[in-house]
Design an enzyme around this catalytic site. Structure first.
Site, short mmCIF file in Angstrom:
data_model
loop_
_atom_site.label_atom_id
_atom_site.label_comp_id
_atom_site.label_asym_id
_atom_site.label_seq_id
_atom_site.Cartn_x
_atom_site.Cartn_y
_atom_site.Cartn_z
N LYS A 1 0.81 -1.22 0.00
CA LYS A 1 0.00 0.00 0.00
C LYS A 1 0.85 1.27 0.00
O LYS A 1 0.47 2.26 -0.64
CB LYS A 1 -0.95 0.02 1.19
CG LYS A 1 -0.28 0.26 2.53
CD LYS A 1 -1.30 0.42 3.63
CE LYS A 1 -0.61 0.67 4.96
NZ LYS A 1 0.17 1.92 4.97
N THR A 2 1.99 1.27 0.69
CA THR A 2 2.82 2.47 0.72
C THR A 2 3.35 2.78 -0.67
O THR A 2 3.39 3.95 -1.10
CB THR A 2 3.99 2.30 1.71
OG1 THR A 2 3.46 1.97 3.00
CG2 THR A 2 4.80 3.58 1.81
N ASP B 1 -3.75 7.84 4.53
CA ASP B 1 -3.18 6.51 4.73
C ASP B 1 -3.64 5.96 6.07
O ASP B 1 -3.96 6.72 6.99
CB ASP B 1 -1.65 6.61 4.67
CG ASP B 1 -0.99 5.24 4.57
OD1 ASP B 1 -1.68 4.28 4.20
OD2 ASP B 1 0.21 5.15 4.86
N GLU B 2 -3.64 4.64 6.21
CA GLU B 2 -4.04 3.96 7.46
C GLU B 2 -5.40 4.46 7.96
O GLU B 2 -5.59 4.72 9.15
CB GLU B 2 -2.97 4.18 8.55
CG GLU B 2 -1.58 3.68 8.18
CD GLU B 2 -1.46 2.16 8.23
OE1 GLU B 2 -2.48 1.48 8.44
OE2 GLU B 2 -0.34 1.66 8.05
N GLN C 1 -7.06 -4.64 10.00
CA GLN C 1 -5.93 -4.21 10.83
C GLN C 1 -6.30 -3.01 11.71
O GLN C 1 -5.43 -2.26 12.15
CB GLN C 1 -4.73 -3.85 9.95
CG GLN C 1 -4.18 -5.04 9.17
CD GLN C 1 -2.89 -4.73 8.45
OE1 GLN C 1 -1.84 -4.51 9.06
NE2 GLN C 1 -2.95 -4.71 7.12
N ARG D 1 2.82 -10.56 10.39
CA ARG D 1 4.15 -9.95 10.49
C ARG D 1 5.22 -10.92 9.99
O ARG D 1 6.36 -10.51 9.74
CB ARG D 1 4.49 -9.58 11.95
CG ARG D 1 3.59 -8.57 12.63
CD ARG D 1 3.35 -7.33 11.80
NE ARG D 1 2.13 -7.45 11.02
CZ ARG D 1 1.78 -6.65 10.03
NH1 ARG D 1 2.56 -5.65 9.67
NH2 ARG D 1 0.65 -6.83 9.36
#
Length: 693
Positions: A32-33, A212-213, A243, A584
C-alpha cells in the site's frame, strides 16, 4: 512513469484512478505504501497536478517522513506538497486562522503533563494526581469523539463531576490562548464549520486529499475529513479494516466500513496479492480473520512458496515457554526474529532466561521490565528495606501513594542531615503538620514491619504483602481500570519473578541485582543483532523472517476485562490483533500456549486461545510440551516421571526429557543409584508402570 511497470494490475488501477472517491482496501503485505506514494508522484508528473494542491495525511511522523522521502525520489520537483500527520495538519490550519477562535497567533500545544498541570489550577489543589490524570485522559477521549463539555458524556464515564471538570478545564485552556492535542482536530472542525469562507479557501487549496491507514481514524478525524472534502475534490483513502486495532485510542473501525455510504459514488479497489508471507502463514491469517463480521472482505493470495507448517507448542508454564523460544533461537538468527506477546509484563521470563543464556535481545517500543514506573516503585520500597540510606528510593516512594508529604515536608526530612532516612523521618515528625506526621508514622511502622517479615517470610509473600499494604497495588489497579495500561499485571509478574530467590536479606539483594543486570542495555553479545521482544500492538507496520507468538490462552489473548469480553466488538478487535501478529511473519511462524501461568504468584490453569481452533490443523505441526520437538508414536510414550526398564541398567525413572535440536534425550535415575542419559530413539527402553518395580 517507470514505477507503473513495477505494479500489479490492482495497484496500477488504484494509481491511475480519478473521479469519484476511492477506497483502497489494502490487505497485509500488499504494497500500500508503494501505491499511495506512486499515486502522488503520478499526479504531479503525469497529470500536471500542482504539488501545493495535494494533501496527504497519515498517523505517525515516521510514516509521513517515509512517504515524503519516497515521493521526492520519484519527483524531486514537488515543492509545496503537504504530507503531514492529522495533528500536524490541524496545528497548521489553526495557526492560519487563530484569531477566529481566540487562539494566540503563536499558541503553545499542551501535552498530557501540561494539561494535567492546567487542570490542577482549575480544581482543588488537594485533588490527588491520579484523579487529575483520570480526568485528563477522559477529556482527551471526549475530544477524540468530538464531544464538547455541553454534550452528553455518559458514554465516556458515569462520574457526575466530569461534566463540570471538563467545562472548567476547557474554559481555562481557552483563556490561556493555547490548545491541547485534542483541540488540534476538534477546533479545526469547529473552524471549518463556523467559518464558510475559511472552509471554501481550504477546499480550493487542496483539490487532492489522500489518507493513509484510514482504519485508525477516530471520530474527530473523520469529521475533519468531511469538512475538507468538496464535490470538486478528489478523495482517496487507503486502509485495511482487518488491521483496525487501536480502539483503546479512539479509533473507529466503522469509519472505513461506512466510507462508501458517507461519500457517494465511492469506488473500491482491493489490493489482494500479498508480497510478504508464505502460503501457509497467509492461509492461517485469512482463516482466522474471516470469522469477523465487521468486514468489507478481501481474498488475499500470494505467489510465495507454501513454506513450512506453523509450529504450535502446548507448554506447561511460562518458564517452559521461554525455554521453547530459546530452543527456536538456537540457530542464532536473532535479528530477523520477533517474539510477540499481548501485555508488556509477559516479557519478564524471556528477559531473564535470555540474559542467562547470552541471547541478545531488545525491547521494542516499551521500557524494560525493571524500568517501568510501577516496577521501579515496588523496587524502591524493597531497596529502602535493605538500605535506609538509599535517598533516591526514599524520595520516590515516601509519598507514593500520596501521604500528604509535599516538597516542603520532604525538605524538612532531608534537612535533618541524617544519612538514615528512616531516622530522619522520626526526627522530622515534630516539624510536620499533625495529619502529615501521622501518615509518616504509619509509613515508618509499615517499613519496619517489612524488615521484620524479611527474616521469616518467603520473598514472594513479602513482596505481595508490600504491594497490598503500601497501597501500590490498589493505586495501579485503579489506573488500569481507567487506562487499560496493565501496570497491575507487571506488579503481579514481579511476585512471580522473586520465587527462585532466597527468603532473607541476601536473597532479596540477589533478586534486586538480577533485575538490574537483566535490564541493562549493555550486551556484549550484540554483534549479530538482537531478538525483538515486542507487543502485538507495536508490531504494526513491521515484518520479520521469523515470528514467535506467545501467550495464546483464553483470558490473556483474547484479553478479558473483568474476566469476560464486554461485547462481540471487543472480541473482533482482539481477532484483528491476532491477524496483524500472524501477518508480520515472512518465512516461519511459531505459536505457544501454556497449560498453567502464574498470576500474582498463584498458578492458574489456562485454556488454549479460541483463536487457535480457527487455524486449520493441516497448516500446523504440534510440538511436545516436554521436549519441544515433534514426537512419533515411540518417543511420545516416554515422559518425565515415566517408569522404564533398560536391558543393562535395570529399572528406573525418567527425570528429564529434552530435545537437542535433532533428537530426544532422556536422563534416567536407576534403582541402583546410577544415572545415565540416552538418545531416546536408540535406547531400547521399555515403558513400565511404577507398580511393576
Amino acid at each position: 512513469m517507470e514505477e507503473l511497470d513495477l505494479l500489479n494490475s490492482e495497484q496500477k488501477a488504484a494509481v491511475l484512478h480519478s473521479g469519484p472517491p476511492l477506497l483502497i482496501l489494502a490487505g497485509a503485505g500488499s504494497g500500500k505504501t508503494r501505491v499511495i506514494t506512486t499515486k502522488i508522484a503520478y499526479l504531479i508528473s503525469e497529470r500536471a497536478t500542482e504539488p501545493r494542491s495535494i494533501l496527504a495525511v497519515t498517523f505517525t511522523n515516521k510514516a509521513a517522513e517515509e512517504m515524503r522521502s519516497r515521493v521526492l525520489r520519484m519527483v524531486p520537483e514537488s515543492a509545496g506538497l503537504m504530507i503531514r500527520t492529522f495533528h500536524s495538519f490541524g496545528a497548521w490550519l489553526l495557526r492560519r486562522s487563530s484569531h477566529l477562535l481566540g487562539l494566540n497567533a503563536h499558541f503553545s500545544i499542551y501535552d498530557e503533563e501540561d494539561s494535567l498541570a492546567l487542570l490542577k489550577q482549575v480544581l482543588d489543589k488537594k485533588t490527588p494526581r491520579e484523579d487529575l490524570k483520570r480526568y485528563t485522559h477522559l477529556i482527551g477521549r471526549a475530544k477524540d469523539r468530538f464531544l464538547s463539555p455541553s454534550d452528553d458524556l455518559r458514554s465516556l464515564t458515569s462520574d457526575p463531576g466530569f461534566d463540570d471538570t471538563y467545562h472548567l478545564y476547557q474554559k481555562k485552556l481557552e483563556g490561556t490562548g493555547n490548545a491541547d492535542f485534542g483541540d488540534l482536530i476538534m477546533r479545526s472542525v469547529e473552524l471549518l464549520r463556523e467559518n464558510p469562507e475559511v472552509r471554501e479557501r481550504i477546499q480550493q487549496r487542496f483539490r487532492v486529499i489522500l489518507v493513509d491507514e484510514y482504519q485508525d481514524a477516530n471520530t474527530a478525524q473523520f469529521l475533519l475529513l468531511k469538512e475538507l472534502y468538496s464535490e470538486e475534490s478528489y478523495l482517496c483513502v487507503v486502509g485495511d479494516e482487518d488491521q483496525s486495532i487501536y480502539g483503546f485510542r479512539g479509533a473507529e473501525v466503522r469509519n472505513i466500513l461506512e466510507f462508501p455510504k458517507v461519500f457517494p459514488r465511492t469506488q473500491i479497489i482491493r489490493l489482494e496479492e500479498n508480497y510478504r508471507s508464505t502460503e501457509r502463514i497467509l492461509e492461517a491469517a485469512i482463516r482466522v480473520v474471516e470469522n469477523n463480521r465487521q468486514r468489507l472482505g478481501k481474498n488475499l493470495w500470494t505467489r510465495k512458496p507454501q513454506g513450512s507448517p506453523l509450529g504450535l507448542a502446548y507448554l506447561n508454564n511460562e518458564e517452559e515457554e521461554a525455554r521453547f523460544c530459546a530452543q527456536v533461537l538456537s540457530d542464532g538468527n536473532y535479528e530477523q526474529t520477533a517474539l510477540l506477546y499481548r501485555n508488556n509484563y509477559q516479557s519478564r521470563p524471556f528477559e531473564t532466561l535470555f540474559s542467562r543464556l547470552h541471547i541478545p535481545y531488545r525491547l521494542v517500543g516499551t521500557l524494560r521490565f525493571a524500568e517501568r514506573e510501577e516496577v521501579k516503585d515496588a523496587l524502591a520500597y524493597l531497596s529502602l528495606i535493605l538500605n535506609p540510606r538509599d535517598e533516591i528510593a526514599f524520595i520516590r516512594i515516601v509519598n507514593k501513594p500520596s501521604r500528604g508529604i509535599g516538597s516542603s515536608g520532604l525538605q524538612k526530612i532531608l534537612s535533618t542531615g541524617r544519612s538514615n532516612l528512616l531516622e530522619a523521618c522520626r526526627e522530622a515528625l515534630p516539624l510536620l503538620p499533625r495529619k502529615t506526621a501521622s501518615n509518616l508514622e504509619e509509613f515508618l511502622r509499615m517499613v519496619a514491619g517489612f524488615e521484620t517479615e524479611l527474616s521469616f517470610k518467603p520473598l514472594p509473600e513479602l513482596i505481595r504483602n508490600l504491594l497490598l499494604r503500601s497501597g501500590l497495588y490498589e493505586m495501579y489497579k485503579q489506573k488500569d481500570d481507567r487506562e487499560g495500561a496493565n501496570r497491575m499485571l507487571n506488579l503481579e509478574e514481579l511476585v512471580n519473578a522473586s520465587m527462585e530467590y532466597g527468603n532473607d536479606r541476601s536473597g532479596l539483594a540477589e533478586f534486586l541485582e538480577s533485575l538490574t543486570l537483566n535490564s541493562s542495555d549493555e550486551n556484549p553479545f550484540n554483534q549479530d543483532g538482537r531478538v525483538n521482544l515486542i507487543t502485538f500492538h507495536n508490531t504494526k507496520g513491521l515484518e520479520f523472517d521469523r515470528v514467535i507468538i506467545t501467550g495464546l490462552e483464553d483470558g490473556l489473548f483474547p484479553h478479558y476485562r473483568n474476566n469476560r469480553l464486554e461485547e462481540d466488538l471487543e472480541l473482533e478487535e482482539e481477532r484483528r490483533l491476532f491477524y496483524v501478529a500472524l501477518t508480520r511473519a515472512r518465512k516461519s511462524l511459531y505459536l505457544t500456549s501454556c497449560r498453567m501461568r502464574r498470576v500474582f504468584g498463584v498458578v492458574q490453569t489456562r485454556s488454549p486461545s479460541r483463536f487457535l481452533a480457527e487455524i486449520p490443523s493441516a497448516l500446523v505441526e504440534v510440538f511436545s510440551s516436554a521436549s519441544f520437538g515433534p514426537e512419533d508414536e515411540y518417543t511420545s510414550r516416554f515422559q518425565e516421571g515415566s517408569g522404564v526398564r533398560h536391558g543393562e541398567y535395570g529399572d528406573g525413572t525418567i527425570e528429564k526429557k529434552w530435545y537437542n535440536g535433532r533428537e530426544y534425550m532422556v536422563l534416567i535415575r536407576f534403582f541402583s543409584g546410577r544415572t545415565a542419559r540416552f538418545i531416546l530413539k536408540y535406547s531400547n527402553l521399555v515403558r513400565i508402570n511404577h507398580d511393576e518395580f
